[in-house]
Design a protein around this motif. Structure first.
Motif, short mmCIF file in Angstrom:
data_model
loop_
_atom_site.label_atom_id
_atom_site.label_comp_id
_atom_site.label_asym_id
_atom_site.label_seq_id
_atom_site.Cartn_x
_atom_site.Cartn_y
_atom_site.Cartn_z
N TYR A 146 -59.79 -61.51 6.37
CA TYR A 146 -58.69 -60.59 6.10
C TYR A 146 -57.45 -61.35 5.63
N VAL A 147 -57.24 -62.55 6.20
CA VAL A 147 -56.15 -63.38 5.72
C VAL A 147 -56.40 -63.77 4.26
N TRP A 148 -57.64 -64.08 3.97
CA TRP A 148 -57.98 -64.42 2.58
C TRP A 148 -57.73 -63.23 1.67
N ALA A 180 -60.50 -55.51 -1.31
CA ALA A 180 -59.59 -56.32 -0.48
C ALA A 180 -58.56 -55.43 0.21
N GLN A 181 -58.05 -54.44 -0.53
CA GLN A 181 -57.10 -53.51 0.08
C GLN A 181 -57.73 -52.73 1.22
N MET A 182 -58.93 -52.21 0.98
CA MET A 182 -59.61 -51.41 2.00
C MET A 182 -59.97 -52.25 3.22
N GLY A 183 -60.39 -53.48 3.01
CA GLY A 183 -60.76 -54.34 4.13
C GLY A 183 -59.59 -54.61 5.06
N VAL A 184 -58.42 -54.91 4.50
CA VAL A 184 -57.24 -55.20 5.32
C VAL A 184 -56.77 -53.93 6.04
N PHE A 237 -48.54 -60.38 5.22
CA PHE A 237 -48.53 -59.01 4.72
C PHE A 237 -47.13 -58.49 4.37
N MET A 238 -46.06 -59.05 4.97
CA MET A 238 -44.73 -58.54 4.67
C MET A 238 -44.31 -58.75 3.22
N PRO A 239 -44.69 -59.88 2.56
CA PRO A 239 -44.32 -60.01 1.14
C PRO A 239 -44.94 -58.94 0.26
#
Length: 773
Positions: free
Chosen positions: A132-134, A167-171, A193-195
């Protein structure tokens, strides 16, 4: 020569039999060995066999007699081989069995082990958050194009999404589903995630960052376990106080974070972002209720036998779990450790920070929107901000810059509430009475009840089912002396609260005060007693207080008054004993319990509680008097002497206390000290002369065998009675004076007894005139 040939034949025969046996055993023993070794052994055995066969052939050709010996040798060898074949078959069967088991074990290990290893690896990878970080770092590489023109797109024609949707759905699943109960785990990825909230990213990517924030901050006590909600509130406080991000991202100050939330709420081109921002702002206002000291005392009382239990720990647990009964069970199962720290975060600071950063003004501005959904969210935000806020004056100051603006904002609030009148959450959560009618509240606090009533009445036109406004209107009416109208408003306030919470506790209490103070009949007292018993028996009134606090002692005190007036002394005593268990160190409660025990003639019980009350407050002369009265009623010599001592102590401080002097006179009479009793009555008469006091003096003279003085005292009492009876009538005077009526009857009995004696004739005539009147 023949003998030599026979010897040679026997040697050959023995060697051949031994060789065949060795060959057979060697072959069987190597059946489980690798194939190559088996072939080598077989080759060697074949060579030995050929050599033995050539030797045997040459030997037998020498003599014909060797045929019989050879046949004998073959038979012996065949027998040996047969024996060796039987043992070999058994050994081969056992070896095959273990080889099959080993084969099955390897197959099972491959079938189960490979999926287990894969699933364990995937789970470990999931728990490490590395995928998820990736994905978050991957999304940072897909901003909008430099030539992006938002004017070319609309709600019907949204801009393209350059970032990978997987990637959007996974996070989003990671933040909203997998770790919604682990806010600290999401917090650790703050810098990743804040940026993504930057406007240079597409709306879908910005929603990913918002999903992370909502997973970390969203929820309340109805949807989350208490410890999870507490953890999320800690994260709110940490963020709003200013959360330090990475060096590249800078410092996320309070202003920067809230401005980002406000900008999301203003995303008119993307409703998804706008409502997500409003939901975030609403979630920030949700904090645990402040613990009540009554609940803290209850926990301490129930856990007084638990070692290391402290008041600050009870307070801390109440912030987290909110339920005193559950906390008591929790502490008994998990006793605190020595010097265990108590967490007492100031969650009210969250609301204070929001109000100081114009959150209330922003909510008021949303009330001007045309969308009903926006108005609803604005109302929820205002309720979350003001509900249980400790400083109501600060709320009033933030309603506007001047009185007109405050009034206009109050009207806006009332309009919205009128539309959302059926929403149960609003009905339960309204703590905005002071801000709804700010001007009326100011008038009420200044004592201008007429002006305050006008403001509350105007607000009720917009919000007719507001229990708080009904209650305040009732208070104004009661202060203006319009008692019947005040009762009606209180009853309407009681009917305006949800069924599950019961009648509004504040309105119920004020209605009972009016019923007791302005009782017109016994039914009024009975109605007040019924309401007060309901408040006590339900035991949940403190959970629904919204305007003013109510102490449990006040409810029991009003109920005690009602039960005493109704003559239900035993019920009143039972209630006071229950209150003693709740408030064991209250002087006033123990005093009232002792007083009720006197009325129930439970003098030993009265003595116990009154002695405890006097021990708590030695200078309370009223409690000492009741203790003396109890000792007097006990009647034994020791108690009478103690009663005399208590009265003497009271008279030293209050020498003219009428009740204490009267009790001291009775004690002297009980001990046949008539002169001392007469001195006490004369002392009382010098200050205030009453007909009943004259009668008591007459009784003392009579026991001192001073008949003339006794008759004179009776005549003085009768003369006063005759005067009053001629003025207002017999029934009106003696209706509320049962002791004097009984004294008159006793004087009349004495007159009847001494009817023939001339010195009693005048007194008898006076008594007769009183009866005729």
């Amino acid at each position: 020569m023949r003998l030599q040939r026979v010897s040679r034949l026997s040697q050959i025969t023995h060697y051949t039999a031994h060789h065949h046996l060795h060959r057979t055993l060697s072959h069987r023993s190597f059946t489980t060995s690798p194939t190559k070794k088996v072939k080598i052994k077989k080759k060697k055995s074949s060579k030995s066999d050929s050599e033995s066969l050539s030797e045997t052939t040459s030997a037998t050709s020498t003599d014909a007699t060797s045929l019989s010996a050879e046949s004998t040798t073959e038979s012996l060898a065949a027998a040996a081989v047969a024996d060796s074949d039987g043992g070999g078959e058994q050994e081969s069967s056992s070896s095959d069995k273990w080889r099959m088991k080993w084969y099955k074990f390897r197959r099972m290990a491959m079938i189960l082990g490979i999926p287990f290893a894969i699933s364990t690896g995937l789970f470990s990878l999931h728990e490490s958050d590395l995928p998820y970080v990736w994905c978050l770092k991957r999304l940072q590489k897909y901003p909008l194009p430099d030539d992006f023109d938002p004017s070319q797109y609309s709600l019907e024609n949204p801009p393209p999404n350059p970032a990978p949707s997987w990637a959007q759905m996974g996070v989003m699943l990671w933040a909203s589903q997998f770790n919604a109960w682990k806010p600290m785990k999401i917090m650790k990825q703050w810098n990743n995630f804040m940026p993504l909230l930057d406007k240079k990213y597409p709306a879908e990517t910005r929603m990913v960052a918002i999903a992370c924030l909502m997973g970390m901050l969203s929820g309340d006590t109805n949807t989350l376990p208490p410890i999870v909600f507490f953890e999320k509130c800690l994260r709110k406080l940490e963020i709003l106080e200013g959360y330090k991000g990475s060096d590249e991202d800078g410092n996320w100050t309070t202003e920067r974070f809230l401005n980002m939330i406000y900008s999301l709420c203003g995303e008119t081109t993307n409703q998804q972002l706008m409502f997500a921002g409003l939901q975030l702002l609403l979630d920030l206002t949700s904090i645990p209720n402040e613990p009540r000291m009554e609940d803290v005392q209850f926990i301490m009382e129930q856990t007084k036998d638990i070692p290391n239990m402290r008041q600050e720990l009870a307070y801390s647990l109440l912030i987290i779990y909110q339920d005193p009964v559950y906390i008591v069970d929790f502490i008994k199962q998990n006793p605190p450790k020595p010097r265990q720290a108590a967490m007492q975060p100031d969650f009210v600071k969250i609301k204070r920070i929001l109000i100081e950063n114009d959150c209330m003004k922003f909510a008021f501005s949303l009330l001007n929107a045309q969308s009903m959904q926006l108005k609803q969210l604005a109302m929820f935000i205002l309720i979350g901000l003001v509900g249980n806020y400790p400083d109501i004056n600060e709320i009033k100051r933030n309603l506007g810059e001047d009185d007109d603006e405050k009034l206009q904002n109050g009207i806006k609030l009332v309009d919205s509430l009128a539309v959302l009148d059926d929403d149960e959450k609003l009905q339960n959560g309204i703590k905005l009475v002071d801000s709804l009618a700010g001007i009326g509240q100011e008038h009420f606090q200044r004592g201008d009840n007429a002006a305050a009533l006008g403001a509350f009445t105007e607000a009720l036109k917009y919000l007719p089912r507001s229990a708080q406004l009904r209650f305040l209107a009732g208070r104004c009416l009661a202060e203006l002396g319009r008692i019947d109208e005040a009762k009606k408003e209180y009853r309407k306030a009681m009917d305006s609260t949800p069924a599950q919470s019961g009648p509004m506790p504040e309105a119920t209490m004020q209605l009972c005060n009016l019923l007791i103070k302005h009782a017109k009949s016994r039914e009024d007292i009975e109605e007040a007693a019924e309401y007060l018993e309901m408040l006590i028996d339900q035991g949940t009134y403190h959970m629904f207080l919204t305007v003013e606090n109510i102490e449990i002692e006040d409810i029991y005190d009003r109920l005690n008054i009602c039960l005493e007036r109704l003559g239900r002394y035993d019920d009143a005593l039972d209630r006071m004993l229950t209150l003693c268990k709740i408030k064991p160190n209250s002087h006033q409660i123990h005093f009232e319990t002792g007083r009720m025990a006197i009325l129930c003639k439970e003098y030993d019980l009265a003595k116990e509680h009154l002695e405890f009350a006097v021990g708590l407050e030695p200078f309370d002369m009223f409690a000492r008097y009741h203790l003396a009265l109890t000792l007097f009623y006990l009647g034994d010599e020791q108690s009478i002497n103690k009663a005399k001592f208590e009265c003497s102590q009271i008279l030293q401080s209050k020498p003219n206390d009428e009740k204490c002097l009267n009790l001291m006179a009775k004690i002297h009479i009980q001990q046949n000290e008539w002169n001392e009793a007469l001195e006490v009555y004369q002392r009382m008469s010098a200050k205030k002369e009453t007909p009943y006091l004259k009668y008591q003096m007459g009784v003392v003279y009579e026991n001192m065998e001073k008949e003339a003085e006794s008759i004179n005292a009776f005549e003085s009492a009768a003369n006063v009675w005759l005067k009053y009876v001629k003025q207002i009538g017999y029934d009106k005077y003696f209706y509320n004076r049962p002791k004097e009526a009984k004294a008159l009857q006793k004087i009349q009995s004495r007159c009847d007894l001494h009817q023939a004696e001339p010195q009693w004739r005048e007194l008898n005539d006076m008594v007769f005139q009183i009866g005729l009147s």
